[in-house]
Design a protein around this motif. Structure first.
Motif, short mmCIF file in Angstrom:
data_model
loop_
_atom_site.label_atom_id
_atom_site.label_comp_id
_atom_site.label_asym_id
_atom_site.label_seq_id
_atom_site.Cartn_x
_atom_site.Cartn_y
_atom_site.Cartn_z
N HIS A 99 0.76 -1.23 -0.04
CA HIS A 99 -0.04 -0.14 -0.20
C HIS A 99 0.79 1.21 -0.04
CE1 HIS A 99 -3.18 -2.72 1.55
NE2 HIS A 99 -3.92 -1.93 0.88
N ASP A 100 1.92 1.36 0.81
CA ASP A 100 2.61 2.28 1.00
C ASP A 100 3.55 2.60 -0.26
OD1 ASP A 100 2.61 3.57 3.56
OD2 ASP A 100 3.12 1.63 4.25
N ALA A 101 3.97 1.39 -0.89
CA ALA A 101 4.71 1.64 -2.11
C ALA A 101 3.91 2.20 -3.26
CB ALA A 101 5.54 0.43 -2.57
N ALA A 102 2.58 1.53 -3.24
CA ALA A 102 1.93 2.31 -4.53
C ALA A 102 1.29 3.71 -4.32
CB ALA A 102 0.54 1.18 -4.39
N TYR A 103 1.11 3.87 -3.01
CA TYR A 103 0.66 5.31 -2.65
C TYR A 103 1.87 6.28 -2.99
CZ TYR A 103 -0.77 9.26 0.24
OH TYR A 103 -1.20 10.53 0.75
N SER A 104 3.11 6.17 -2.75
CA SER A 104 4.22 6.80 -3.44
C SER A 104 4.73 6.67 -4.60
CB SER A 104 5.32 7.05 -2.51
OG SER A 104 5.63 5.59 -2.20
N ASN A 105 4.02 5.66 -5.50
CA ASN A 105 4.42 5.47 -6.78
C ASN A 105 6.04 4.84 -6.88
OD1 ASN A 105 3.85 5.25 -9.71
ND2 ASN A 105 4.75 7.16 -10.24
N SER A 106 6.33 4.12 -6.01
CA SER A 106 7.29 3.14 -5.67
C SER A 106 7.26 2.07 -6.58
CB SER A 106 7.83 3.34 -4.31
OG SER A 106 8.00 4.24 -3.67
N SER A 107 7.47 2.00 -7.95
CA SER A 107 7.21 0.80 -8.74
C SER A 107 8.42 -0.10 -8.51
CB SER A 107 7.24 1.36 -10.24
OG SER A 107 8.19 2.04 -10.73
N ALA A 108 9.46 0.14 -8.17
CA ALA A 108 10.60 -0.69 -7.92
C ALA A 108 10.47 -1.62 -6.64
CB ALA A 108 12.15 0.06 -7.96
N CYS A 109 9.79 -0.67 -5.73
CA CYS A 109 9.64 -1.40 -4.43
C CYS A 109 8.50 -2.44 -4.53
CB CYS A 109 9.21 -0.41 -3.30
SG CYS A 109 10.82 0.51 -2.90
N ILE A 110 7.48 -1.97 -5.50
CA ILE A 110 6.46 -3.07 -5.78
C ILE A 110 7.04 -4.18 -6.27
CG2 ILE A 110 4.32 -3.30 -7.29
CD1 ILE A 110 3.64 -0.35 -6.83
N ALA A 111 7.78 -4.13 -7.34
CA ALA A 111 8.60 -5.39 -7.87
C ALA A 111 9.09 -6.22 -6.83
CB ALA A 111 9.43 -5.08 -9.15
N LEU A 112 9.78 -5.32 -5.97
CA LEU A 112 10.49 -6.35 -4.85
C LEU A 112 9.65 -6.86 -3.98
CD1 LEU A 112 13.75 -3.69 -4.07
CD2 LEU A 112 13.78 -6.12 -5.20
N LEU A 113 8.73 -6.23 -3.45
CA LEU A 113 7.59 -6.92 -2.47
C LEU A 113 6.58 -8.09 -3.32
CD1 LEU A 113 6.42 -3.30 -1.00
CD2 LEU A 113 7.50 -5.17 0.09
N SER A 114 6.26 -7.76 -4.40
CA SER A 114 5.58 -8.87 -5.15
C SER A 114 6.49 -10.20 -5.47
CB SER A 114 4.86 -8.23 -6.49
OG SER A 114 5.67 -8.08 -7.27
N ALA A 115 7.62 -10.03 -5.70
CA ALA A 115 8.54 -11.21 -5.87
C ALA A 115 8.84 -11.86 -4.58
CB ALA A 115 9.84 -10.68 -6.46
N LYS A 116 8.34 -11.33 -3.51
CA LYS A 116 8.74 -11.82 -2.20
C LYS A 116 7.37 -12.36 -1.59
CE LYS A 116 13.00 -12.20 -1.23
NZ LYS A 116 13.73 -13.41 -0.92
N GLY A 117 6.29 -12.19 -2.48
CA GLY A 117 5.11 -12.88 -1.88
C GLY A 117 3.99 -11.81 -1.41
N ALA A 118 4.09 -10.33 -1.54
CA ALA A 118 2.98 -9.38 -0.96
C ALA A 118 1.87 -9.75 -1.91
CB ALA A 118 3.63 -7.99 -1.52
#
Length: 168
Positions: A99-118
Motif C-alpha cells: 500500500h505504501d509503495a503504491a501510494y508513493s508510486n514506488s514501482s521498484a519497491c512494488i516489484a521487490l515486494l511482489s517477488a517476495k509474496g506481497a
C-alpha cells in the motif's frame, strides 16, 4: 553529525553514508536487520497491540513500510532478504508495505515486494487495495506494475475487508 547539525546533510543522507562506509561484520549486520523482522507469528496475534520491541512505530508501520513508502529499494531488498514480512499490517490502518509503495508510486519497491509474496489485492481496513491507492495518487507507474502483476481492476476501494475471504 556535524554536517547534519550544520544543515549540509539530511539525517537520511548521513545514515546512507554511514552504512556505505562502515565496516560491519556479517553477524552485526544480520542482528541489526533481524531486529526489524516480523515473521514470528508466535510473538503476537495479527490484530494484537503487542508487538515485538523495536519493529514498528506508533502506527504499526514497520521499517519495510517506511522503506517502501520512501522508495528505498536497497533497504527494501535488504529487509526482505532477512525475512521482513511483505504482508505486515500497520495498526490501525491495515496498510501493507505494498500500500505504501503504491501510494508513493514506488514501482521498484512494488516489484521487490511482489517477488517476495506481497498480496497484490490486500485490503486496508478502509477496504482500499494498493491499486486503489495508486489510482487515488495518480501513481501511473505503480498502477501499471500492480495491473501487470494481476491486481483486480474490479475491486471496490471502500468498505471493510471481508472476514470470510470474499471479494467486494
Amino acid at each position: 553529525a556535524r554536517l547534519v547539525n550544520e544543515g549540509k546533510l539530511t539525517e537520511l543522507q548521513a545514515a546512507r553514508s554511514l552504512l556505505t562506509h562502515a565496516r560491519l561484520s556479517e553477524t552485526t549486520r544480520t542482528a541489526l536487520v533481524r531486529s526489524c523482522s516480523f515473521r514470528n507469528d508466535a510473538l503476537y496475534a495479527p490484530h494484537s497491540f503487542i508487538r515485538p520491541f523495536g519493529c514498528a512505530d506508533g502506527h504499526g508501520n514497520t521499517p519495510l513500510h517506511w522503506a517502501s513508502f520512501k522508495n528505498e529499494t536497497k533497504c527494501v531488498a535488504l529487509l526482505l532478504e532477512y525475512n521482513a514480512d511483505p504482508n505486515a499490517r500497520a495498526h490501525p490502518s491495515g496498510w501493507t508495505p505494498l500500500h505504501d509503495a503504491a501510494y508513493s508510486n514506488s514501482s521498484a519497491c512494488i516489484a521487490l515486494l511482489s517477488a517476495k509474496g506481497a498480496q497484490i489485492d490486500a485490503k486496508a481496513n478502509s477496504g482500499a487495495t494498493p491499486l486503489c491507492f495508486a489510482a487515488q495518487e495518480d501513481a501511473a507507474e505503480a498502477a501499471q506494475f500492480l495491473l501487470e502483476r494481476g491486481a483486480d481492476l474490479s475491486s471496490r476501494c471502500a468498505g471493510p475487508p471481508p472476514d470470510d475471504g470474499a471479494q467486494y
